[in-house]
Design an enzyme around this catalytic site. Structure first.
Site, short mmCIF file in Angstrom:
data_model
loop_
_atom_site.label_atom_id
_atom_site.label_comp_id
_atom_site.label_asym_id
_atom_site.label_seq_id
_atom_site.Cartn_x
_atom_site.Cartn_y
_atom_site.Cartn_z
N SER A 246 0.85 -1.19 0.00
CA SER A 246 0.00 0.00 0.00
C SER A 246 0.88 1.23 0.00
CB SER A 246 -0.89 0.01 1.24
OG SER A 246 -1.42 1.32 1.40
N HIS B 55 -1.07 -1.27 -4.45
CA HIS B 55 -2.34 -0.99 -3.77
C HIS B 55 -2.43 0.51 -3.50
CE1 HIS B 55 -5.80 -2.26 -1.29
NE2 HIS B 55 -5.43 -1.31 -0.45
N ASP C 283 -4.69 3.41 -1.85
CA ASP C 283 -5.77 3.68 -0.90
C ASP C 283 -6.33 5.08 -1.12
OD1 ASP C 283 -6.04 1.33 0.77
OD2 ASP C 283 -3.98 1.73 1.40
N MET D 142 -9.01 7.83 -0.14
CA MET D 142 -9.87 8.22 1.00
C MET D 142 -10.38 9.64 0.80
SD MET D 142 -7.60 6.67 4.10
CE MET D 142 -6.79 5.07 3.98
N HIS E 186 -8.24 0.90 -4.18
CA HIS E 186 -9.18 0.64 -3.09
C HIS E 186 -9.89 1.95 -2.75
CE1 HIS E 186 -9.56 -0.62 1.46
NE2 HIS E 186 -10.73 -0.49 0.87
N MET F 154 -12.18 4.18 -0.76
CA MET F 154 -12.87 4.40 0.52
C MET F 154 -13.53 5.77 0.43
SD MET F 154 -9.83 2.75 2.81
CE MET F 154 -8.70 2.93 1.43
N MET G 5 -11.20 -6.56 5.15
CA MET G 5 -10.47 -5.57 5.95
C MET G 5 -10.22 -6.14 7.35
SD MET G 5 -10.09 -2.71 4.10
CE MET G 5 -9.32 -1.87 5.47
N GLY H 98 -9.04 3.71 7.08
CA GLY H 98 -8.76 5.12 7.35
C GLY H 98 -7.28 5.42 7.51
N PHE H 99 -6.56 4.50 8.11
CA PHE H 99 -5.16 4.79 8.41
C PHE H 99 -4.30 3.53 8.30
CE2 PHE H 99 -7.85 7.74 10.70
CZ PHE H 99 -7.30 8.96 10.34
N ASP I 222 -6.42 -6.92 4.06
CA ASP I 222 -5.85 -5.57 4.13
C ASP I 222 -5.97 -5.04 5.55
OD1 ASP I 222 -5.09 -2.94 3.69
OD2 ASP I 222 -6.73 -2.46 2.32
N GLY I 223 -4.80 -4.73 6.15
CA GLY I 223 -4.78 -4.07 7.44
C GLY I 223 -3.96 -4.83 8.47
N GLY I 224 -2.89 -4.21 8.94
CA GLY I 224 -2.08 -4.81 10.00
C GLY I 224 -1.34 -6.07 9.58
N GLY J 172 1.22 -1.99 4.11
CA GLY J 172 1.82 -0.66 4.02
C GLY J 172 3.06 -0.59 4.89
#
Ligand code: DX5
Ligand code: ZN
Length: 220
Positions: free
Chosen positions: A11, A36, A38, A40, A69, A71, A140, A145-146, A177-179, A199
């Site tokens: 990301s 990727h 993101d 937003m 992606h 958002m 997700m 958001g972050f 996606d995420g963490g 990311g």
């Protein structure tokens, strides 16, 4: 056969925004499969990032798959702009509304692959009547958001999506996606994910570490 090889989608939210073109080239050379992006809007999620102009500017820097992606709500007015900017996959959230089926049809009509993103609290059942319009399901594992948030263990959900994909007999990406870090990547892969977004875990160590960090997520 409905499972692909593991693919890694760094990301660029965690890249150096002052050097985005070079960053995209660097992850390409380091073995990234997807780029990727993101997007937003400060409304659907509490952060503002990238628009179609940036995607267009980055497009010449890599021939890898641009995995965009969205958002943003509503997404429909921007689908064509992202398609023309060079997105290969366009992923939307069902909550962005107002008509999920129609939005997925619109992405396909633009000649792009259509993705559907499920927030941690969004039930898998949202796939029920749109599976034939979906080329990618994004699970997700943080609230969007972050970057840099902690992974929410949703392996049961990933397994449930994997079962639904298997039932179609089609090749549909299962992206998480995420963490994602080497440890959570293994949990997600073991549950059936075949595309991993990361990311912080890719960009956190600087360009000299991109290749090793991407390889560590792939787990091979
Ligand atoms: C979150 C984004 C993610 C995020 C991932 O809203 O969709 O793609 O940037 O960042 P990490 O890997 O740092 O959790
Ligand atoms: Zn994302």
């Amino acid at each position: 056969m409905t499972t692909n090889a593991i693919r890694i989608a760094p990301s660029i939210l965690s890249a150096d925004f002052a050097r985005l073109g070079e960053e995209v080239q660097a992850i390409d050379v380091a073995g990234a499969d997807y780029v990727h992006v993101d997007v937003m809007d400060g409304h659907f999620v509490p952060n503002l990032t990238i628009g179609p102009g940036v995607v267009r500017a980055l497009r010449p820097h890599s021939r890898k798959i641009f995995d965009v992606h969205l958002m943003i709500a509503p997404a429909d007015p921007f689908l064509e702009a992202f398609a023309q900017a060079g997105a290969d996959i366009i992923t939307i959230h069902p909550e962005a509304g107002p008509h999920l089926h129609k939005s997925l049809q619109a992405i396909r009509a633009l000649g792009k692959k259509a993705g559907l993103a499920l927030n941690p609290g969004t039930p898998v059942d949202v796939l029920d009547h749109v599976m034939d319009l979906v080329d990618l399901v994004l699970v997700m594992t943080v609230n969007p958001g972050f970057g840099g948030q902690a992974y929410i263990p949703l392996e049961d959900k990933i397994r449930a999506v994997r079962q639904r994909i298997a039932a179609t007999g089609r090749m549909i990406d299962l992206e998480v996606d995420g963490g994602i870090n080497p440890e959570t990547a293994k949990a997600a892969r073991d549950a059936g994910a075949d595309v991993l977004v990361a990311g912080t875990a890719v960009f956190g160590g600087g360009p000299g570490q991109y290749a090793a960090r991407i390889a560590a997520l792939r787990g091979s």
